[in-house]
Design an enzyme around this catalytic site. Structure first.
Site: not given
Ligand code: GLV
Ligand code: GLV
Length: 320
Positions: A238, A267, A286
């Site tokens: 993250r 984001e 991401h």
């Molecule tokens: C993606 O970032 C998730 O947490 O699945």
């Protein structure tokens, strides 16, 4: 009467159909646009279950307006978008989708590590932009992967899966974790070290912890100052775990060598974010778990978790 469910983004029709056998489903029909907050506020008022993505902020204000809500099913392993304490207080179950995305996310993490160290994206642009005039001894040279030391911060499921891949590349793997995992140390030939030792000795620092109050800006100026000037930071966890301003400063002053980022503090990251102007940053949007198979499995698991909760059965992956 069937329980009511709201799905916050357009998902695969077969999965919706499966949910419809048991629930009355309404869905935000967009794929590339998140549901606006006011619509979510309105929808949540009369549903029993919410199927959501990491793009939705599920805070106390929202949960309090939902008198019938029994379950929030997040289609992600991370659940920092949800106020877990508020859910607990209100007796709302929260579920996530761990496990199914482990290997896919480890693949992407390794791909990003390789792309950053060997300058794959920059090299491809170099060629396509017509800059390739000759083969040259030090042209587009990067850092070796084999033989390098990989420091993994956070040895959970995904961290271990990254370690497994690293062994195939003859890397030396060290890790830091809140708890030592002795079983893995034997199985994967990885070594537990203190955080500062990891930062000082790693050629690659790979962040694999969940985002919490404790891990907010875990990697900041002090940490970059400890790192090697040839070090590469990889973050597929993250964005908030890394202090982006400190990272930018470390990269422009050559305090570290490069960074591979799949996640950002805000984001979608703005295209004029300073980090995106740097050649030694490989940035992707991401996509850690983004294989076709895995995204479908995640939606399936999230749907199963939701249905089981609404049937008062124990879902597979309960957070609270
Ligand atoms: C993606 O970032 C998730 O947490 O699945
Ligand atoms: C993190 O959530 C993991 O599965 O490692």
């Amino acid at each position: 009467m069937k329980p009511k469910v709201f799905i916050t983004r357009k998902i695969n029709q077969e999965i919706v159909a499966k949910m419809e056998e048991f629930c009355e489903v309404s869905m935000w029909e967009e794929e590339e646009v998140p549901v606006p907050r006011d619509i979510l506020m309105e929808k949540i008022k009369d549903v029993d279950g919410l199927f959501c993505l990491l793009t939705e902020t599920i805070d106390e204000e929202l949960l309090e307006t939902a008198p019938h809500l029994k379950v929030v099913s997040n289609m992600a392993v991370g659940y920092n978008n949800i106020d877990i304490d508020a859910a607990k207080k209100l007796g709302i179950t929260v579920t996530n989708t761990p496990g199914v995305l482990t290997e896919t996310t480890a693949d992407l993490t390794f791909a990003l590590l390789m792309a950053t160290s060997r300058r794959i994206v920059e090299a491809s642009s170099y060629l396509k932009e017509g800059k390739w005039k000759t083969w040259s001894p030090m042209q587009l040279t990067g850092q070796d992967i084999h033989g390098a030391t990989l420091g993994i911060i956070g040895m959970g499921r995904i961290g271990s899966a990254v370690a497994k891949r690293a062994l195939g590349f003859d890397m030396n793997v060290i890790y830091h974790n809140r708890k030592r995992v002795s079983k893995l140390e034997e199985e994967l030939d990885v070594k537990y070290v203190e955080m500062d030792h990891l930062l000082k000795n790693s050629d690659f620092v790979c962040v694999m912890v969940p985002y919490t109050k404790e891990t907010d800006k875990l990697i900041s100026k002090r940490e970059f100052d400890l790192m090697k000037d040839t070090a590469i930071l990889i973050n597929t966890a993250r964005g908030g775990i890394v202090d982006e301003q400190a990272l930018y400063a470390a990269l422009i002053s050559n305090k570290i060598w490069g960074a591979g980022l799949d996640v950002f503090e805000n984001e979608p990251v703005s295209v004029d974010h300073p980090l995106l102007s740097l050649d030694n940053v490989v940035a992707i949007p991401h996509i850690g778990s983004a294989s076709i198979k895995t995204r479908l499995k995640m939606a399936e698991v999230a749907a199963d978790n939701l249905i089981k909760s609404l049937k008062n059965e124990e879902p597979e992956c309960v957070v609270v």
